[in-house]
Design an enzyme around this catalytic site. Structure first.
Site, PDB file in Angstrom:
ATOM      1  N   CYS A   2     -27.367 -22.048  67.330  1.00 26.71           N
ATOM      2  CA  CYS A   2     -26.660 -22.441  68.533  1.00 26.71           C
ATOM      3  C   CYS A   2     -25.615 -23.492  68.199  1.00 26.71           C
ATOM      4  CB  CYS A   2     -27.601 -22.968  69.601  1.00 26.71           C
ATOM      5  SG  CYS A   2     -28.963 -21.892  70.033  1.00 26.71           S
ATOM      6  N   ARG A  27     -22.564 -20.704  62.957  1.00 32.56           N
ATOM      7  CA  ARG A  27     -23.984 -21.018  63.092  1.00 32.56           C
ATOM      8  C   ARG A  27     -24.789 -19.808  63.551  1.00 32.56           C
ATOM      9  NH1 ARG A  27     -24.691 -26.648  63.235  1.00 32.56           N
ATOM     10  NH2 ARG A  27     -26.627 -26.495  64.400  1.00 32.56           N
ATOM     11  N   TRP A  73     -28.038 -18.583  70.304  1.00 35.66           N
ATOM     12  CA  TRP A  73     -28.744 -17.644  69.420  1.00 35.66           C
ATOM     13  C   TRP A  73     -30.110 -17.438  70.054  1.00 35.66           C
ATOM     14  CZ3 TRP A  73     -33.129 -17.463  66.242  1.00 35.66           C
ATOM     15  CH2 TRP A  73     -33.132 -16.448  65.265  1.00 35.66           C
ATOM     16  N   ASN A  97     -29.808 -26.835  72.311  1.00 39.62           N
ATOM     17  CA  ASN A  97     -30.105 -26.219  71.020  1.00 39.62           C
ATOM     18  C   ASN A  97     -31.506 -26.642  70.626  1.00 39.62           C
ATOM     19  OD1 ASN A  97     -30.106 -25.135  68.459  1.00 39.62           O
ATOM     20  ND2 ASN A  97     -28.756 -26.679  67.577  1.00 39.62           N
ATOM     21  N   GLY A  98     -32.355 -25.679  70.253  1.00 38.04           N
ATOM     22  CA  GLY A  98     -33.723 -26.013  69.854  1.00 38.04           C
ATOM     23  C   GLY A  98     -34.738 -25.155  70.588  1.00 38.04           C
ATOM     24  N   GLU A 481     -31.617 -13.257  44.787  1.00 37.77           N
ATOM     25  CA  GLU A 481     -30.477 -13.728  45.568  1.00 37.77           C
ATOM     26  C   GLU A 481     -29.478 -12.592  45.810  1.00 37.77           C
ATOM     27  OE1 GLU A 481     -27.786 -16.246  47.600  1.00 37.77           O
ATOM     28  OE2 GLU A 481     -29.949 -16.194  47.326  1.00 37.77           O
ATOM     29  N   LYS A 485     -28.331 -11.198  49.504  1.00 36.61           N
ATOM     30  CA  LYS A 485     -26.943 -11.123  49.948  1.00 36.61           C
ATOM     31  C   LYS A 485     -26.605  -9.726  50.468  1.00 36.61           C
ATOM     32  CE  LYS A 485     -25.709 -15.201  49.528  1.00 36.61           C
ATOM     33  NZ  LYS A 485     -27.074 -15.447  49.989  1.00 36.61           N
ATOM     34  N   GLU A 488     -28.217  -9.272  53.852  1.00 41.13           N
ATOM     35  CA  GLU A 488     -27.672 -10.131  54.901  1.00 41.13           C
ATOM     36  C   GLU A 488     -26.398  -9.576  55.524  1.00 41.13           C
ATOM     37  OE1 GLU A 488     -28.615 -14.782  54.152  1.00 41.13           O
ATOM     38  OE2 GLU A 488     -27.423 -13.814  52.589  1.00 41.13           O
ATOM     39  N   HIS A 504     -45.575  -1.260  37.809  1.00 42.77           N
ATOM     40  CA  HIS A 504     -46.718  -1.627  38.648  1.00 42.77           C
ATOM     41  C   HIS A 504     -46.468  -1.293  40.120  1.00 42.77           C
ATOM     42  CE1 HIS A 504     -48.750  -3.566  35.318  1.00 42.77           C
ATOM     43  NE2 HIS A 504     -47.611  -4.145  35.004  1.00 42.77           N
ATOM     44  N   LYS A 603     -26.524 -19.620  60.675  1.00 46.54           N
ATOM     45  CA  LYS A 603     -26.218 -20.380  59.467  1.00 46.54           C
ATOM     46  C   LYS A 603     -27.174 -21.548  59.298  1.00 46.54           C
ATOM     47  CE  LYS A 603     -23.806 -21.720  55.896  1.00 46.54           C
ATOM     48  NZ  LYS A 603     -23.861 -20.961  54.650  1.00 46.54           N
TER      49      LYS A 603
END
Length: 608
Positions: A2, A27, A73, A97-98, A481, A485, A488, A504, A603
């Site tokens: 947010c 964000r 968000w 926000n929260g 990583e 990416k 995402e 395995h 973000k």
């Protein structure tokens, strides 16, 4: 998560609020809204992008000297105009926000008092609660103070009241919020970037602070109402730093900013001839002395940086190291050791899970703490005893790039510091390591020159539904990583494995439709990795290999090789992640996804 902007000014603040929201889009959000006071309370909301909100505000001829704005968000309730902020209670408007953990209990009490709820959000509870307090205490600032004392959870809020247009009230606990002191008014926002358009004079609010913003003044109090002073900082961030410039997306810009970001981060050793504990802070000689082990705590990309550092710390400094996912660490019983160095890694410094894990570690008696962070005045930096600030500059793209490589640079320095303290860094090795670090920006620049070839590779990946990434040793986290990416920003399902684990289980997935990406540095595990790659080819899998010069992996049918510069030793992971970033970026371009603002992600994850 947010974004909040609050403003009171001598001028029309609607353009300021909207531009602030644009700067906070990184964000992550799914809806946006604005509420202003000008002869009454007016609100405009949109279940879409800030550009849509701007069009609605223009059509409504919205203009006012005071107001609040928000990008949401979704946590409580689906993305919709009905759930978008600001929320209103009889002339009082709130953005938040929260997450309010006790909102259901408060909501039930307010409903019993006759309040009607129009949304599914926890935020509407705050609006009605403040309004309820106003009936008993007819002062907005005091009503907000009393209401926030009843809230359990995390919040940053902005409040305006129709019958009191001379001020706005803001408060924070757990979620970031800062004030901007301008020549034409007072402001508040979730991030400095939102306020650079009007001021560089920033006041960072502490947990529990409440602030009243008037046209030419502000005051801050603690939850008990006692006044407090907070220092005014002049931000070194420039407005140009958060502009796209010549690039198509922030992610592309930030990938190509990595040489400079690394140079800035490593400037601390530019003129020095040796490694000293003070690189980690003035108290480092005392706090790092007799460290018996290291505990690294982080989330997401920062967690992968910690995994790379584990290989460095144990092989170079000979210090045992454990890496924990922050959201798991504080919910299990662990064995504390006061001689453990607790390292927390966060780009924003406001990551809720990481901050909570740091506080938990301290509550267990582990006070040797170090924050590796990109934001100097963030909550995590203030909470840690030592701090190393990565000088990556603002990172806007949700998929972290330059923050990751600068974190690796910081952790490499930490490794050398601990090795030096323990007497495990011979002078010749120290000089070699310093030279490698100083040359790192140049080496990264050379890797970036591979972009045209990587762009061609991306054409093959864009049509795929799945991908498998392989690595060994300290490059296994780099494979992780790379997979993250790709997931995402292109929404291609990708998984990463230590290459020795293929037989395995994951080998069952390999066929001609499953592309396999391998990180193949010319290190001590190369021959082992070559055997794993043969296992893939024997099952018809198509290989794309990022190989150092001298790796002697030959291109053939079903085996595509991209040649990296020569092997860079301990720092090789920094180089090998660059092409994986570029591959993900260009695959996303081919697919046409929103590169900088991928769906469902934020973000700065400031809630659990």
């Amino acid at each position: 998560m947010c974004g909040i902007v609050t403003a009171i000014s001598t001028n029309n603040i609607v353009p300021v609020l909207l531009e602030g929201l644009r700067k906070l889009e990184y964000r992550g959000y799914d809806s946006a809204g604005i509420a202003v006071l000008n002869g009454g309370l007016r609100r405009v909301r949109s279940a879409g992008r800030v550009a849509e909100l701007e069009a609605l505000a223009k059509a409504s001829e919205l203009s006012a000297p005071i107001g609040i704005a928000h990008t949401r968000w979704a946590t409580h309730g689906v993305p919709s105009e009905r759930n978008a902020h600001p929320h209103i209670s009889a002339g009082l408007a709130v953005v938040h926000n929260g997450i309010i953990e006790n909102y259901e209990e408060i909501r039930s009490k307010l409903q019993a008092r006759g309040y009607v709820f129009e949304s599914e959000t926890d935020t509407e509870t705050i609006a009605h609660l403040i309004h309820n307090k106003l009936e008993a205490v007819p002062d907005l600032f005091e009503a907000v103070r009393l209401a926030t004392n009843e809230l359990v959870g995390a919040y940053a809020i902005g409040v305006v009241l129709e019958t009191d247009p001379s001020r706005a009230v803001v408060a924070r606990r757990g979620s970031p919020l800062l004030l901007g002191v301008g020549e034409e008014g007072m402001y508040a926002a979730s991030d400095t970037a939102a306020l650079l358009q009007v001021t560089r004079n920033i006041v960072y609010l502490e947990d529990g602070d409440l602030a009243e913003l008037r046209l030419d003044s502000y005051r801050i109090v603690r939850p008990d109402g006692s006044p407090v002073e907070r220092e005014v900082h002049v931000s070194s961030l420039s407005a140009d730093a958060v502009e796209l410039g010549q690039y198509r997306h922030y992610m592309q810009k930030e990938i190509f900013e990595q040489p400079q970001a690394l140079a800035n981060t490593l400037e601390i050793i530019a003129g020095g001839g040796s490694i000293t504990p003070q690189l980690m802070g003035s108290q480092a000689p005392q706090l790092l002395d007799r460290v018996r082990q290291v505990l690294i705590i982080a989330c997401g990309t920062s967690y992968h940086a910690g995994l790379v550092a584990r290989y460095w710390l144990e092989s170079v400094a000979k210090v045992p190291c454990t890496v924990e996912i922050a959201s798991e660490y504080r919910y299990r019983e662990s064995v504390p050791d006061p001689d453990t160095l607790v390292v927390v890694i966060s780009q924003s410094g406001e990551t809720a899970d990481t901050l909570a894990a740091l506080k938990h570690a301290k509550s267990l008696g582990m006070h040797r703490t170090l924050a590796v962070c990109n934001v100097p005045e963030s909550a995590i930096v203030r909470e840690a005893a030592l701090r190393f600030i990565t000088r990556a500059g603002p990172e806007i793209g949700v998929a972290s790039t330059k923050a990751f490589t600068t974190q690796l640079a910081a952790l490499a320095l930490l490794t050398l510091v601990l090795a030096k303290i323990a007497g495990r860094l011979p002078e010749a090795e120290e000089a070699k390591a310093l030279n490698a670090l100083r040359h790192l920006p140049v080496a990264v620049q050379k890797v970036l020159e591979l972009e045209p070839e990587i762009e061609r590779w991306a054409q093959r990946f864009a049509a795929k539904q799945h991908a498998l990434f392989l690595g060994r040793g300290r490059h296994w986290p780099i494979a992780m990583e790379g997979a993250l990416k790709l997931k995402e920003i292109s929404y291609i399902h990708a998984e990463a494995y230590a290459a020795g684990e293929l037989k395995h289980g994951p080998l069952a997935l390999v066929d001609k439709e499953m592309p396999v990406i391998a990180v193949a540095p010319a290190d001590e595990l190369l021959e082992k990795l070559k055997s794993n790659l043969q296992e893939v080819r024997a099952r018809g899998g198509e290989l794309s290999v990022f190989a150092d010069a001298g790796s002697e992996i030959l291109e053939s049918e079903g085996v595509h090789i991209m040649h990296m510069p020569e092997h860079y030793g301990m720092l090789s992971p920094v180089l090998h992640v660059i092409p994986l970033q570029l591959l993900s970026y260009h695959a996303a371009l081919v697919k046409g996804t929103d590169v900088d603002k991928p769906r469902n992600l934020a973000k700065s994850v400031t809630v659990e």
